[in-house]
Design an enzyme around this catalytic site. Structure first.
Site, short mmCIF file in Angstrom:
data_model
loop_
_atom_site.label_atom_id
_atom_site.label_comp_id
_atom_site.label_asym_id
_atom_site.label_seq_id
_atom_site.Cartn_x
_atom_site.Cartn_y
_atom_site.Cartn_z
N LYS A 75 5.03 3.97 0.72
CA LYS A 75 5.12 3.33 -0.60
C LYS A 75 3.99 2.32 -0.75
O LYS A 75 3.68 1.57 0.19
CB LYS A 75 6.49 2.65 -0.70
CG LYS A 75 6.80 2.00 -2.04
CD LYS A 75 8.22 1.43 -2.01
CE LYS A 75 8.62 0.77 -3.31
NZ LYS A 75 10.03 0.28 -3.26
N SER A 149 12.97 1.88 -6.66
CA SER A 149 11.56 1.77 -7.00
C SER A 149 10.68 2.70 -6.16
O SER A 149 9.52 2.92 -6.49
CB SER A 149 11.10 0.32 -6.81
OG SER A 149 11.26 -0.11 -5.46
N SER A 173 16.53 0.59 -3.66
CA SER A 173 15.35 1.43 -3.85
C SER A 173 15.13 2.43 -2.73
O SER A 173 14.31 3.35 -2.87
CB SER A 173 14.10 0.55 -4.00
OG SER A 173 14.21 -0.25 -5.15
#
Length: 604
Positions: A75, A149, A173
């Site tokens: 990420k 997210s 997330s």
């Protein structure tokens, strides 16, 4: 021509052991990226030539490297040396000169970073669309939100582009995108994985999370990455432990029927009920619990203290570059600027009160099982209500880090419309191994393909036996009655941090009796001559020496501890009864064990 394997780690390592090369896998990864053709997944891709150089350094298959040749995604709020970090905001971009601690550990174990993935900007959101870049498409149905997210890492994993992906998890997330894309999402205990080199959202709550195709893969990655880091003030000594066999009977807390929230998604409600039935079929006890206080805790996350913490993480950048923020993210951070220190402390007080109130409920069960997401949302529904639908996605996730719990999202089946169903198993900090073990059984029962691929889950391998705690060997204890899992006195073992090892049977030289006048009801087991008894079902638990001594000292006469011989010829200390205990007792040997007697005897 060699067939390229599925990218679950078991299949991948089998491929390497049979002579397959990392170079073939690198080519397959880039071919898969082209095939999926989703420009929203990666914000930066590794240079193929650089990856080949890294692969050459690894050489031939090395079993000493648990992640040898395993491709993974990161990420883009987690630093990878040589790649930009944007946190989903181009103006925020910087170029780190070293890896985040967790990335370094994974590379040292042989893993290869394929690229940096898209996210809800500054990891603020559960929808996966709050990004100035192209939006990652949900891997199962592109009309649905991908979940955030950590959307890019989840979608890359679901498509089988990589074996696993790193996300972060503050509000859910690392779980919501897993549930919406039919993969596993392990959210570790807070502090188990280092956050050094991670752009913070809420530093006091942030976790690096792991997306994978199987629970075994998630645990393998977690085992490598779970190391205390002196450079991270919030790091804790929480090594990966406890993964393997779990007690055959667990008390699993679930939201009371009247407290469940699915916001009109009846298919998701039905799928959740089906998952609970599966847990019951596995022998566990489902315990309905009032959930209003959990929801109150969840609501705190986007009120006061923790919104202010998000703003504090990027305060100087926001104050000078507010126009760089995504419109929804900007609205959230702007609201934090007016919050006062008094409001923050009021939030801390409210959370502490809820923790104290909820502690007995959490302690009354072994773990919780909740829906991962209450429903699926289309992109159109989200566009109409961007704040409300994001908030609803966090119904069962927002409270978890606030209450210092670990969790793992796991696929449980397909709904009639073909969309994925998922539950999340939760437990107090440090119980990651227990939640993962139960999740492994649930995933195995689902019969689902891996992520959005058509690849089946690999054949189950033997789960590792739970390991001894650091500092000494554990002492095995054979329990036969009220201390069995799910029985009234099992809590005495758990309070001493006993570890369940296995279910077993004794040799056929024991008889079992129901003792009269005992509260709670207890059996007594005695040894008899060869051919005069039967095999009795028992459980083997293990305790640290000091805990073993404490436990033995608490056993009332006429019960005691002696040496019990098991059917496999091994021996261990275990419960035996003195002859005087048998006066007035009923011989129940033919029931095969105390559990069989209590379940099958209508008079019990």
């Amino acid at each position: 021509m060699r067939t390229t394997p599925a990218l679950d780690i078991t299949s991948l390592h089998s491929f390497y052991q049979q002579g397959g090369s990392i170079f073939e896998i690198i080519e397959a990864v880039f071919a898969r990226i082209s095939e999926v053709n989703d420009p929203g997944i990666f914000l930066h891709l590794a240079d193929k030539k650089s990856l080949i150089v890294e692969a050459e350094k690894l050489g031939g298959y090395d079993p000493a490297k648990p992640l040898f040749g395993v491709p993974f995604a990161v990420k883009d709020n987690i630093d990878v040396a040589g790649m930009p970090t944007t946190a989903g905001c181009p103006d925020y971009t910087y170029h780190p000169d070293k890896d985040a601690t967790v990335v370094r550990l994974l590379k040292e174990a042989g893993a290869l970073v394929i690229g940096k993935t898209n996210l809800d900007q500054f990891a603020t959101g559960l929808v996966g669309v709050r990004s100035p870049y192209p939006i990652p498409r949900n891997a199962i149905d592109p009309t649905l939100v991908p979940g955030g997210s950590s959307s890019g890492s989840a979608v890359a994993t679901a498509h089988g582009i990589v074996s696993f992906g790193l996300g972060t998890d503050t509000a859910g997330s690392g779980r919501i995108p897993a549930g919406l894309n039919n993969i596993v999402g392990l959210k570790p205990s807070v502090g188990a994985l280092s956050s050094t080199g991670v752009v913070p959202a809420c530093r006091t709550l942030d976790c690096v999370s792991i997306f994978s195709l199987t629970v075994d893969d998630a645990w393998r990655v977690f085992s490598v990455a779970a190391q205390q880091d002196e450079t991270d003030a919030y790091s804790k000594d929480l090594p990966a432990k406890g993964y393997g066999s779990s007690p055959p009977v667990l008390k699993i807390g679930v939201p009371a029927l009247q407290d469940r929230k699915f916001f009109g998604d009846e298919a998701m409600a039905a799928a959740y009920s089906d998952a609970l039935k599966t847990l019951e079929e596995h022998g566990h006890h489902i315990v309905e619990m009032p959930f209003a206080d959990f929801y109150d805790a969840a609501n705190l996350l986007y009120e006061g203290a923790w919104v202010a913490e998000r703003y504090a993480a990027v305060q100087s950048f926001f104050d000078t570059k507010e126009e760089s923020f995504h419109p929804v993210t900007r609205e959230i951070y702007r609201g934090a600027k007016s919050l006062t220190a008094a409001e923050a402390f009021n939030g801390f007080y409210a959370l502490q009160a809820l923790k104290k109130k909820l502690a007995p409920a959490i302690a009354s069960v072994d773990l919780l099982c909740v829906p991962t997401a209450p429903r699926h949302y289309t992109l159109a529904e989200l566009a109409a209500e961007p704040i409300r639908e994001n908030s609803r996605l966090g119904t069962y996730t927002n409270f978890v880090n606030l209450l210092d719990m670990c969790g793992i999202a796991v696929p449980t089946g397909k709904r009639p419309d073909g969309l994925p169903a998922s539950v999340t198993l939760l437990a107090p900090s440090g119980k990651d191994g227990l939640t993962a073990t139960v999740a492994r059984a649930l995933h195995g029962a689902s019969g689902l393909p891996l992520g959005a691929t058509v690849r089946p889950e690999p054949a189950a391998t033997a789960a590792p036996e739970p390991e001894a705690e650091a500092g000494g060997e554990l002492i095995d204890l054979v329990v036969v009655g009220a201390h069995l899992s799910g029985m009234p006195l099992n809590h005495q073992l758990k309070e001493l941090d006993a570890v369940f090892k296995r279910t077993a049977r004794t040799q056929g030289c024991y008889r079992l009796y129901a003792l009269p006048g005992t509260t709670p009801a207890k059996p007594g087991m005695v040894r008899v001559g060869e051919g005069e008894g039967g095999e009795i079902e028992v459980e083997v638990w293990a305790l640290a020496p000091a805990a073993f001594g404490t436990f033995v000292a608490s056993i009332p006469a006429p019960l005691g501890i002696g040496t019990v011989t098991l059917a496999d010829g091994t021996t261990a200390k275990g419960f035996l009864a003195e002859p005087i205990a048998l006066v007035g007792a009923s011989d129940i040997t033919t029931w095969g064990g105390w559990r069989g007697y209590t379940v099958g005897n209508s008079n019990f």
